[in-house]
Design an enzyme around this catalytic site. Structure first.
Site, short mmCIF file in Angstrom:
data_model
loop_
_atom_site.label_atom_id
_atom_site.label_comp_id
_atom_site.label_asym_id
_atom_site.label_seq_id
_atom_site.Cartn_x
_atom_site.Cartn_y
_atom_site.Cartn_z
CE LYS A 22 -4.08 1.92 0.13
NZ LYS A 22 -5.20 1.59 -0.75
CB SER A 31 -3.58 -0.89 -3.10
OG SER A 31 -4.16 -2.10 -3.54
#
Length: 366
Positions: A160, A230
């Site tokens: 992330k 992400s």
């Protein structure tokens, strides 16, 4: 160490009743939560509030149980969320557990979990070479945390990473610096690409010298078949989760993966399951479905506008974002095999798996 994975459904983006019940029953100790990977029902874009909403709720629950602040929880437990549960996809989250155990498994390598955080990053570094090197270093740290020495034993790396927002771009400009792009969606793509390059460098999949700014979002032959990246506004530094198999771990779980060459690559799904001793004919049995602990997928609308020689319209649809199209399509394909809509399907697969495709990883009892 021994790894366990709990797949929990949610009725809304802050629904942690399933996790609280595990704590209350003693089935899971709050101190053993290593990381969380979840799928929320937002739009998956820059302004997707459901990711931050879930993170806030998770940090509140764990903070209450561990006597720590929300900031302390989020500083040591990666919480990686992907928005968008189009089609048959179902909102859910995977709680990755690590606990001390006895002797390692004598039956083969078992699921290993490692986590790491990079240092906070200035907006102007996002999507550039410093970002690549920062993620590569964090992946290596997470591998050590998982006691994985051989990069071939790594099966899936979830990252992330922060993205550039209007406000972050403004702070950079005030210092006389420029960001990789002031278009938020384009900047997210650069962030994901840098993440994929970092994973490829850490795992030795691509020579570091080939991972240039010029190659980023241009040379799609360069990719990592094990990277899932992400990007979002809810984080300010890179969070890394490494999943692999190691002889140093015990338990009854293992992870397998395959690159997906396109959005119709059913063979990659069945091959991943076969590695775990699960047959799909064409859907897995109800008994085998109980063995599945997590399914993780990356996908991308083919930028060339066709799938297996036939035109698709995902990139030309001004009513529905292309990433929502592809998540729904690939999610339906994989869920049909699994007989379960709790599939982590993340779009934006730049340099993550083959161009126009992506990758799949499955965690299951073996």
């Amino acid at each position: 160490m021994q790894a366990n994975v709990h797949r929990l459904s949610m009725q809304h983006p802050a629904d942690l009743a399933g996790l609280a019940a595990l704590f209350d029953s003693g089935a899971l100790a709050p101190t053993d939560v290593a990381a969380v990977i979840g799928k929320t029902e937002g739009n998956g874009g820059v302004n997707d509030f459901t990711r931050g909403y879930f993170s806030f709720a998770l940090a509140s629950l764990l903070g209450e149980r561990l006597g720590a602040s929300r900031a302390e929880i989020l500083a040591r437990i990666p919480c990686v969320l992907s928005g968008g549960t189009e089609g048959v996809l179902s909102p859910h989250y995977l709680v990755l557990e690590r606990r001390p155990a006895g002797a390692p498994s004598s039956a083969g390598k078992r699921l290993a979990i490692g986590v790491a955080f990079a240092a906070p990053m200035l907006p102007e570094a996002i999507g550039r070479q410093a970002h690549v090197d920062g993620i590569a270093a964090a992946v290596r740290t997470a591998m050590r945390d998982a006691s994985i020495d051989d990069a071939n034993d790594v099966r899936f790396v979830q990252v992330k990473t922060p993205c550039v927002t209007t406000a972050r771009a403004a702070t950079a400009a005030a210092r006389g610096a420029n960001v990789v792009s002031t278009d938020a969606n384009r900047a997210m793509a650069y962030a994901r690409a840098a993440g994929a390059f970092g994973v490829a460098a850490a795992l030795g999949e691509v020579e570091r010298g080939a991972l240039t700014d010029q190659a980023m979002l241009n040379d799609f032959a360069i990719h990592s078949p094990r990277a899932s990246i992400s990007s979002g506004v809810e984080v300010e530094r890179d969070e890394v989760i490494v999943l692999g198999n190691s002889a140093r771990w015990s338990g009854n779980l293992a992870i397998a993966h395959q690159p997906m060459r396109d959005a119709l690559d059913l063979a990659a799904v069945t091959a991943t399951l076969a590695e775990l001793g699960i047959a799909a004919a064409p859907q897995i049995s109800a008994t085998d479905a109980q063995r599945i602990r997590g399914v993780l997928v990356k996908c991308e609308p083919d930028r060339r506008g066709a799938v297996r020689g036939h035109r698709h319209t995902m990139l030309d649809d001004t009513d529905i974002n292309a990433q929502r199209h592809i998540r729904g399509a690939v999610g339906g394909l994989v869920a049909g095999v699994m007989g379960d809509g709790r599939i982590f399907v993340s779009g934006g697969a730049e340099h993550q798996g083959p161009d126009g495709g992506g990758l799949i990883a499955v965690i299951a009892e073996v």
